[in-house]
Design a protein around this motif. Structure first.
Motif, PDB file in Angstrom:
ATOM      1  N   GLU A 263       8.353  -0.998  24.144  1.00 38.72           N
ATOM      2  CA  GLU A 263       7.887  -1.398  22.833  1.00 38.72           C
ATOM      3  C   GLU A 263       7.369  -0.189  22.051  1.00 38.72           C
ATOM      4  OE1 GLU A 263       4.980  -4.425  23.230  1.00 38.72           O
ATOM      5  OE2 GLU A 263       6.320  -5.842  24.236  1.00 38.72           O
ATOM      6  N   GLN A 264       7.516  -0.273  20.723  1.00 37.70           N
ATOM      7  CA  GLN A 264       7.032   0.804  19.883  1.00 37.70           C
ATOM      8  C   GLN A 264       5.579   0.558  19.481  1.00 37.70           C
ATOM      9  OE1 GLN A 264       9.980   1.014  16.654  1.00 37.70           O
ATOM     10  NE2 GLN A 264      10.689   2.930  17.557  1.00 37.70           N
ATOM     11  N   GLN A 265       4.886   1.672  19.253  1.00 38.18           N
ATOM     12  CA  GLN A 265       3.519   1.615  18.752  1.00 38.18           C
ATOM     13  C   GLN A 265       3.571   1.612  17.232  1.00 38.18           C
ATOM     14  OE1 GLN A 265       0.303   1.382  20.068  1.00 38.18           O
ATOM     15  NE2 GLN A 265      -0.242   1.248  17.898  1.00 38.18           N
ATOM     16  N   ALA A 266       2.948   0.631  16.619  1.00 36.94           N
ATOM     17  CA  ALA A 266       2.914   0.556  15.154  1.00 36.94           C
ATOM     18  C   ALA A 266       1.847   1.497  14.600  1.00 36.94           C
ATOM     19  CB  ALA A 266       2.636  -0.878  14.709  1.00 36.94           C
ATOM     20  N   LEU A 267       2.176   2.169  13.499  1.00 34.57           N
ATOM     21  CA  LEU A 267       1.228   3.037  12.812  1.00 34.57           C
ATOM     22  C   LEU A 267       1.545   3.024  11.326  1.00 34.57           C
ATOM     23  CD1 LEU A 267      -1.060   5.193  12.824  1.00 34.57           C
ATOM     24  CD2 LEU A 267       0.753   6.911  13.066  1.00 34.57           C
ATOM     25  N   THR A 268       0.523   2.862  10.513  1.00 34.32           N
ATOM     26  CA  THR A 268       0.672   2.910   9.060  1.00 34.32           C
ATOM     27  C   THR A 268      -0.063   4.139   8.519  1.00 34.32           C
ATOM     28  OG1 THR A 268       0.846   0.507   8.845  1.00 34.32           O
ATOM     29  CG2 THR A 268       0.181   1.732   6.887  1.00 34.32           C
ATOM     30  N   ILE A 269       0.604   4.879   7.654  1.00 32.83           N
ATOM     31  CA  ILE A 269      -0.008   6.011   6.966  1.00 32.83           C
ATOM     32  C   ILE A 269      -0.115   5.657   5.485  1.00 32.83           C
ATOM     33  CG2 ILE A 269       0.085   8.475   6.459  1.00 32.83           C
ATOM     34  CD1 ILE A 269      -0.146   8.030   9.392  1.00 32.83           C
ATOM     35  N   GLN A 270      -1.322   5.649   4.958  1.00 31.86           N
ATOM     36  CA  GLN A 270      -1.554   5.301   3.558  1.00 31.86           C
ATOM     37  C   GLN A 270      -1.593   6.542   2.670  1.00 31.86           C
ATOM     38  OE1 GLN A 270      -5.353   3.342   4.141  1.00 31.86           O
ATOM     39  NE2 GLN A 270      -4.409   1.306   3.997  1.00 31.86           N
ATOM     40  N   HIS A 271      -1.508   6.309   1.357  1.00 36.38           N
ATOM     41  CA  HIS A 271      -1.679   7.337   0.325  1.00 36.38           C
ATOM     42  C   HIS A 271      -0.589   8.410   0.382  1.00 36.38           C
ATOM     43  CE1 HIS A 271      -6.279   6.352   0.078  1.00 36.38           C
ATOM     44  NE2 HIS A 271      -5.487   5.315  -0.203  1.00 36.38           N
ATOM     45  N   LEU A 297       9.754   2.034   9.483  1.00 36.76           N
ATOM     46  CA  LEU A 297      10.025   0.600   9.480  1.00 36.76           C
ATOM     47  C   LEU A 297       9.960   0.005   8.084  1.00 36.76           C
ATOM     48  CD1 LEU A 297       7.973  -0.473  12.633  1.00 36.76           C
ATOM     49  CD2 LEU A 297      10.370   0.254  12.492  1.00 36.76           C
ATOM     50  N   ALA A 298       9.073   0.530   7.244  1.00 34.59           N
ATOM     51  CA  ALA A 298       8.933  -0.032   5.900  1.00 34.59           C
ATOM     52  C   ALA A 298       8.192   0.942   5.003  1.00 34.59           C
ATOM     53  CB  ALA A 298       8.185  -1.369   5.946  1.00 34.59           C
ATOM     54  N   VAL A 299       8.488   0.838   3.698  1.00 33.61           N
ATOM     55  CA  VAL A 299       7.764   1.576   2.676  1.00 33.61           C
ATOM     56  C   VAL A 299       7.148   0.536   1.743  1.00 33.61           C
ATOM     57  CG1 VAL A 299       7.909   3.239   0.795  1.00 33.61           C
ATOM     58  CG2 VAL A 299       9.363   3.512   2.818  1.00 33.61           C
ATOM     59  N   ARG A 300       5.799   0.524   1.683  1.00 32.27           N
ATOM     60  CA  ARG A 300       5.091  -0.463   0.864  1.00 32.27           C
ATOM     61  C   ARG A 300       4.184   0.276  -0.112  1.00 32.27           C
ATOM     62  NH1 ARG A 300       1.431  -2.679   3.470  1.00 32.27           N
ATOM     63  NH2 ARG A 300       1.448  -1.417   5.387  1.00 32.27           N
ATOM     64  N   GLY A 301       4.727   0.526  -1.300  1.00 26.07           N
ATOM     65  CA  GLY A 301       3.960   1.301  -2.270  1.00 26.07           C
ATOM     66  C   GLY A 301       3.712   2.695  -1.753  1.00 26.07           C
ATOM     67  N   ASP A 302       2.427   3.068  -1.598  1.00 25.81           N
ATOM     68  CA  ASP A 302       2.116   4.396  -1.069  1.00 25.81           C
ATOM     69  C   ASP A 302       1.812   4.361   0.426  1.00 25.81           C
ATOM     70  OD1 ASP A 302      -0.363   3.232  -0.960  1.00 25.81           O
ATOM     71  OD2 ASP A 302      -1.415   4.788  -2.086  1.00 25.81           O
ATOM     72  N   SER A 303       2.199   3.274   1.102  1.00 21.70           N
ATOM     73  CA  SER A 303       1.982   3.150   2.548  1.00 21.70           C
ATOM     74  C   SER A 303       3.309   3.161   3.290  1.00 21.70           C
ATOM     75  CB  SER A 303       1.234   1.855   2.881  1.00 21.70           C
ATOM     76  OG  SER A 303      -0.066   1.865   2.345  1.00 21.70           O
ATOM     77  N   LEU A 304       3.335   3.881   4.405  1.00 20.10           N
ATOM     78  CA  LEU A 304       4.518   3.957   5.259  1.00 20.10           C
ATOM     79  C   LEU A 304       4.207   3.306   6.597  1.00 20.10           C
ATOM     80  CD1 LEU A 304       5.584   7.681   4.669  1.00 20.10           C
ATOM     81  CD2 LEU A 304       6.472   5.659   3.525  1.00 20.10           C
ATOM     82  N   ASP A 305       5.078   2.409   7.044  1.00 16.00           N
ATOM     83  CA  ASP A 305       4.945   1.787   8.355  1.00 16.00           C
ATOM     84  C   ASP A 305       5.915   2.454   9.331  1.00 16.00           C
ATOM     85  OD1 ASP A 305       3.104   0.035   7.298  1.00 16.00           O
ATOM     86  OD2 ASP A 305       4.583  -1.544   6.920  1.00 16.00           O
TER      87      ASP A 305
END
Length: 341
Positions: A263-271, A297-305
């Motif tokens: 399984e992958q580890q989820a990490l979100t980087i903001q800004h 996995l996803a780009v949500r505005g200025d956040s990267l998943d």
């Protein structure tokens, strides 16, 4: 003038490529003196070169690593070249080793991999010789008597900053204050160098050998240092191993050769607001020890998943990601904040 030029060339070839702003760029390269260019001489030198690389990559003492750099050392060699050292013409074998294979070798023996992004250190080292005391500076006032000692820290992969010993340094920290290990004076003198850590130590003859005692200060840590050796060079090597061991203990990652999980580890980087920041975040995550693969996995505005495939524990990996000064904490779980430069 010629001696100044030769010293400059020596620094360019041997020191400058090694560390820059806390990033060690030649972790998997070693330089070894050789007598000739014959295959026999080269094969005999490769184990010593591999041992030098293992020491830099793991941050562990050479005594723990000697058994890993035996007759099979050549199988880890990726490329090599010869150069002549500018200051004396000595023939040098520069050996480059395969990073993945070296990391796997350390993993099989349960030893850490200390990544290339490392704390930079200001060194205040006082040396007592023949009754006189001196502070090791960036250029020894044009004398190369301490070059071998400075290079010891380079060979251990420690980003090192040496005092300029100009009038400002000499007024802020006279030799007698350094030998007294007066911490307030040492901290004040270190401010101008703006490094992550400070090491202060006095190196003196002791019994039938040499001793270095002092301390390392890093963030909120203060650790005493006290090592001995049979010679001045031996005690400086022991000091470099102690400093490298401290940081390896904090940031070294013991990886698994079989992987930690499917399984992958989820990490979100903001800004993350610009494309070049996006590229910088990707490069940062891919360079961290213990990260085997990075998926966006996803780009949500200025956040990267991201989804991170790991071959080490997540707390170890997260500690190394947070070490980078461009990364800040967030109140959300598994989320960090991009600060940039």
């Amino acid at each position: 003038m010629r001696s100044v030029f030769l010293r400059l060339m020596y620094c360019l070839l041997f020191a400058a490529p090694v560390v820059s702003a806390g990033v060690v760029t030649d972790l998997y390269q070693a330089s070894i003196e050789v007598s000739d260019r014959t295959p026999t001489t080269r094969q005999a030198a490769v184990p010593a070169a591999l041992l030098q690389v293992l020491t830099k990559v793991s941050g562990r003492p050479t005594a723990e690593l000697g058994g890993l750099a035996g007759k099979s050392a050549s199988q880890y060699l990726a490329s090599f070249r010869y150069i002549s050292r500018p200051n004396d013409g000595v023939l040098i074998l520069q050996a480059m080793f395969a990073a993945g294979q070296v990391n796997d070798l350390l993993a099989r023996h349960g030893l850490p991999v200390w990544g290339s992004n490392r704390p930079d250190v200001t060194f205040w080292l006082g040396v007592s010789r023949s009754g006189s005391r001196a502070v090791i500076g960036a250029d020894d006032d044009g004398v190369d008597q301490y070059e071998a000692l400075r290079q010891t820290f380079v060979q251990h992969g420690i980003p090192s900053v040496w005092p300029m010993l100009d009038l400002e340094d000499r007024l802020a920290l006279p030799a007698e204050r350094l030998f007294g290990l007066f911490r307030d004076d040492i901290r004040a003198a270190s401010v101008r160098y703006d490094t992550d850590a400070v090491v202060a130590a006095r190196i003196m003859p002791f019994a039938d050998g040499w001793r270095a005692d002092g301390y390392i200060e890093y963030r909120h840590d203060s650790l005493p240092l006290d090592v001995q050796g049979t010679s001045e060079q031996a005690v400086v090597t022991a000091l470099a191993e102690a400093v490298g061991g401290y940081f390896s203990g904090r940031y070294g990652v013991v990886t698994s050769t079989t992987g930690m999980s499917s399984e992958q580890q989820a990490l979100t980087i903001q800004h993350v607001t610009r494309y070049d920041d996006y590229q910088s975040v990707l490069r940062l995550l891919a360079s961290v020890s213990g990260v085997e693969h990075v998926d966006v996995l996803a780009v949500r505005g200025d956040s990267l998943d991201f989804g991170l495939t790991l071959n080490a524990s997540w707390p170890q990996v997260l500690t190394n990601i947070r070490f980078d000064g461009r990364i800040g904490d967030s109140d959300l779980p598994d989320t960090l904040r991009w600060k940039g430069r």
